[in-house]
Design a protein around this motif. Structure first.
Motif, PDB file in Angstrom:
ATOM      1  N   THR A 175      -7.831  71.686 100.766  1.00  0.00           N
ATOM      2  CA  THR A 175      -8.958  71.039 101.518  1.00  0.00           C
ATOM      3  C   THR A 175      -8.946  69.549 101.488  1.00  0.00           C
ATOM      4  OG1 THR A 175     -10.105  72.950 101.139  1.00  0.00           O
ATOM      5  CG2 THR A 175     -11.470  71.166 102.117  1.00  0.00           C
ATOM      6  N   SER A 176      -8.808  68.772 100.463  1.00  0.00           N
ATOM      7  CA  SER A 176      -9.060  67.432 100.278  1.00  0.00           C
ATOM      8  C   SER A 176      -7.725  66.836 100.642  1.00  0.00           C
ATOM      9  CB  SER A 176      -9.180  66.890  98.733  1.00  0.00           C
ATOM     10  OG  SER A 176     -10.547  67.397  98.105  1.00  0.00           O
ATOM     11  N   GLY A 177      -6.608  67.529 100.693  1.00  0.00           N
ATOM     12  CA  GLY A 177      -5.257  66.821 101.006  1.00  0.00           C
ATOM     13  C   GLY A 177      -5.283  66.989 102.531  1.00  0.00           C
ATOM     14  N   ARG A 178      -6.252  67.874 103.275  1.00  0.00           N
ATOM     15  CA  ARG A 178      -6.082  67.896 104.769  1.00  0.00           C
ATOM     16  C   ARG A 178      -7.265  66.950 105.295  1.00  0.00           C
ATOM     17  NH1 ARG A 178      -9.817  70.546 107.246  1.00  0.00           N
ATOM     18  NH2 ARG A 178     -10.307  72.120 105.514  1.00  0.00           N
ATOM     19  N   LEU A 179      -8.153  66.621 104.650  1.00  0.00           N
ATOM     20  CA  LEU A 179      -9.290  65.756 104.987  1.00  0.00           C
ATOM     21  C   LEU A 179      -8.761  64.419 104.796  1.00  0.00           C
ATOM     22  CD1 LEU A 179     -12.608  67.585 103.817  1.00  0.00           C
ATOM     23  CD2 LEU A 179     -12.144  67.092 106.087  1.00  0.00           C
ATOM     24  N   VAL A 180      -7.998  64.192 103.882  1.00  0.00           N
ATOM     25  CA  VAL A 180      -7.723  62.519 103.423  1.00  0.00           C
ATOM     26  C   VAL A 180      -6.640  61.975 104.532  1.00  0.00           C
ATOM     27  CG1 VAL A 180      -5.429  62.949 102.368  1.00  0.00           C
ATOM     28  CG2 VAL A 180      -7.098  61.165 101.832  1.00  0.00           C
ATOM     29  N   LEU A 181      -6.308  62.875 105.496  1.00  0.00           N
ATOM     30  CA  LEU A 181      -5.538  62.605 106.610  1.00  0.00           C
ATOM     31  C   LEU A 181      -6.017  62.269 107.971  1.00  0.00           C
ATOM     32  CD1 LEU A 181      -2.286  65.089 106.055  1.00  0.00           C
ATOM     33  CD2 LEU A 181      -2.755  62.713 105.491  1.00  0.00           C
ATOM     34  N   SER A 182      -7.472  62.299 107.860  1.00  0.00           N
ATOM     35  CA  SER A 182      -8.480  62.431 108.949  1.00  0.00           C
ATOM     36  C   SER A 182      -8.433  60.814 109.560  1.00  0.00           C
ATOM     37  CB  SER A 182      -9.880  62.948 108.835  1.00  0.00           C
ATOM     38  OG  SER A 182     -10.470  61.960 107.799  1.00  0.00           O
ATOM     39  N   ALA A 183      -8.607  60.604 110.612  1.00  0.00           N
ATOM     40  CA  ALA A 183      -8.899  59.441 111.282  1.00  0.00           C
ATOM     41  C   ALA A 183     -10.201  58.640 110.641  1.00  0.00           C
ATOM     42  CB  ALA A 183      -9.020  59.235 112.875  1.00  0.00           C
ATOM     43  N   PHE A 184     -10.953  59.278 110.249  1.00  0.00           N
ATOM     44  CA  PHE A 184     -12.204  58.615 109.628  1.00  0.00           C
ATOM     45  C   PHE A 184     -11.826  58.231 108.283  1.00  0.00           C
ATOM     46  CE2 PHE A 184     -15.733  58.525 106.794  1.00  0.00           C
ATOM     47  CZ  PHE A 184     -16.819  58.349 107.606  1.00  0.00           C
ATOM     48  N   THR A 185     -11.010  58.871 107.456  1.00  0.00           N
ATOM     49  CA  THR A 185     -10.695  58.484 106.137  1.00  0.00           C
ATOM     50  C   THR A 185      -9.657  57.324 106.269  1.00  0.00           C
ATOM     51  OG1 THR A 185     -11.229  60.791 105.077  1.00  0.00           O
ATOM     52  CG2 THR A 185      -9.624  59.365 104.051  1.00  0.00           C
ATOM     53  N   LYS A 186      -8.616  57.574 107.098  1.00  0.00           N
ATOM     54  CA  LYS A 186      -7.781  56.444 107.229  1.00  0.00           C
ATOM     55  C   LYS A 186      -8.293  55.009 107.552  1.00  0.00           C
ATOM     56  CE  LYS A 186      -3.738  58.484 106.358  1.00  0.00           C
ATOM     57  NZ  LYS A 186      -3.105  58.022 105.021  1.00  0.00           N
ATOM     58  N   GLU A 187      -9.257  55.174 108.288  1.00  0.00           N
ATOM     59  CA  GLU A 187     -10.095  54.005 108.665  1.00  0.00           C
ATOM     60  C   GLU A 187     -10.750  53.298 107.426  1.00  0.00           C
ATOM     61  OE1 GLU A 187     -10.903  50.804 111.056  1.00  0.00           O
ATOM     62  OE2 GLU A 187      -9.787  52.591 111.481  1.00  0.00           O
ATOM     63  N   LYS A 188     -11.293  54.028 106.635  1.00  0.00           N
ATOM     64  CA  LYS A 188     -12.322  53.833 105.524  1.00  0.00           C
ATOM     65  C   LYS A 188     -11.448  53.297 104.501  1.00  0.00           C
ATOM     66  CE  LYS A 188     -16.667  55.027 105.925  1.00  0.00           C
ATOM     67  NZ  LYS A 188     -17.942  53.888 105.631  1.00  0.00           N
ATOM     68  N   LEU A 189     -10.188  53.947 104.181  1.00  0.00           N
ATOM     69  CA  LEU A 189      -9.269  53.293 103.131  1.00  0.00           C
ATOM     70  C   LEU A 189      -8.654  52.240 103.726  1.00  0.00           C
ATOM     71  CD1 LEU A 189      -7.549  56.662 102.391  1.00  0.00           C
ATOM     72  CD2 LEU A 189      -9.243  55.393 100.951  1.00  0.00           C
ATOM     73  N   LYS A 190      -8.530  51.619 104.849  1.00  0.00           N
ATOM     74  CA  LYS A 190      -8.048  50.371 105.091  1.00  0.00           C
ATOM     75  C   LYS A 190      -8.801  49.250 104.398  1.00  0.00           C
ATOM     76  CE  LYS A 190      -6.412  51.241 109.812  1.00  0.00           C
ATOM     77  NZ  LYS A 190      -6.771  50.931 111.221  1.00  0.00           N
ATOM     78  N   GLY A 191     -10.162  49.406 104.431  1.00  0.00           N
ATOM     79  CA  GLY A 191     -11.049  48.494 103.323  1.00  0.00           C
ATOM     80  C   GLY A 191     -10.745  48.401 101.965  1.00  0.00           C
ATOM     81  N   PHE A 192      -9.856  49.076 101.293  1.00  0.00           N
ATOM     82  CA  PHE A 192      -9.628  49.271 100.064  1.00  0.00           C
ATOM     83  C   PHE A 192      -8.271  48.577  99.813  1.00  0.00           C
ATOM     84  CE2 PHE A 192     -12.603  52.521 100.169  1.00  0.00           C
ATOM     85  CZ  PHE A 192     -13.544  52.037  99.164  1.00  0.00           C
ATOM     86  N   LYS A 193      -7.477  48.262 100.831  1.00  0.00           N
ATOM     87  CA  LYS A 193      -5.942  47.756 100.785  1.00  0.00           C
ATOM     88  C   LYS A 193      -6.177  46.236 100.407  1.00  0.00           C
ATOM     89  CE  LYS A 193      -3.508  50.670 103.774  1.00  0.00           C
ATOM     90  NZ  LYS A 193      -2.648  50.900 105.103  1.00  0.00           N
TER      91      LYS A 193
END
Length: 250
Positions: free
Chosen positions: A232-250
């Motif tokens: 479930t987590s592996g699927r959700l981590v690919l969402s556009a929402f999460t990808k956008e959020k993770l940009k802030g941690f790069k």
């Protein structure tokens, strides 16, 4: 910068398992795999009667999973493997026939709370505030949720999962059953952990083994449950929402 490690030190029949990563003890997959194996091996080592789980350095017990690895997940299969890291450690702790004492010296986030909740007796310093931050990046505490719910109850687990921005103090975590005791300093915590672990070594190991089975009764399905949660987590981590959020941690 100190290199990441997992090490075990046996002293007076107590196996002290210590993990460390320079990024606030956030754990990448290879360290999680090594930690799971070290716990399993300690469970089968006749020189060890009681295990203590601790982390290196003073400030953070565990900041959860490695964001560096999280950012680089691009398919569901990789995501499932990534989130299975904490699942495998929790299951190793669950199956270990020996009592595991948690020594929580500092802040604990996400997967780190799952580790604390999977110990059999968890002792902390007053600096051990907890935060379940997964919802912040568009996922949820799916893998560690069962362990936290088992120890703290659904109400407390739901509260910290929803209130994903807030650090809850160590005393609150004690009130909810995560910590057995909270100490004023790391030095006091270490003295208490040592005394507790060594005292437990004077007890009947067979009795402790049977008690551990009782404590963890009803969790026989966790190999499959936590694998499903990791998916479930592996699927959700690919969402556009999460990808956008993770940009802030790069």
């Amino acid at each position: 910068m100190t290199e990441p490690y997992v090490k075990i030190n046996i002293e007076n029949e107590v196996g002290y398992i210590e993990f460390f990563h320079p990024a606030h003890n956030s754990l990448p997959g290879d360290i999680l795999a090594e930690l799971a194996q070290t716990i399993t091996d300690a469970g089968h080592n006749d020189d060890i009667k009681v295990i203590v789980l601790k982390s290196g350095k003073e400030r953070t017990f565990c900041a959860g999973a490695s964001f560096k690895e999280l950012i680089n997940i691009n398919d569901e299969a990789t995501g499932k493997v990534f989130f299975s890291g904490f699942a495998n450690v929790i299951n190793a702790m669950r199956k270990c026939p020996k009592f595991i004492i948690g020594r929580i010296q500092g802040k604990t986030v996400g997967g780190g709370i799952g580790l604390a909740a999977s110990t059999d007796y968890c002792m902390a310093s007053k600096f051990a505030a907890i935060k379940l931050s997964e919802l912040n990046i568009g996922i949820g505490p799916f893998v560690v949720g069962p362990a936290i719910e088992r120890k703290m109850g659904l109400s407390a687990m739901s509260q910290i999962a929803i209130d994903a921005n807030t650090f809850y103090p160590a005393e609150w975590a004690k009130e909810k059953g995560l910590f057995t005791q909270v100490y004023e300093s790391t030095e006091e915590l270490d003295e208490a952990v040592k005394a507790t672990a060594e005292h437990l070594c004077t007890y009947n190991t067979d009795a402790m083994k049977e008690m551990k089975k009782v404590f963890w009764s009803g969790t026989d399905d966790w190999d499959q449950l936590l694998a499903d949660r990791a998916k479930t987590s592996g699927r959700l981590v690919l969402s556009a929402f999460t990808k956008e959020k993770l940009k802030g941690f790069k």
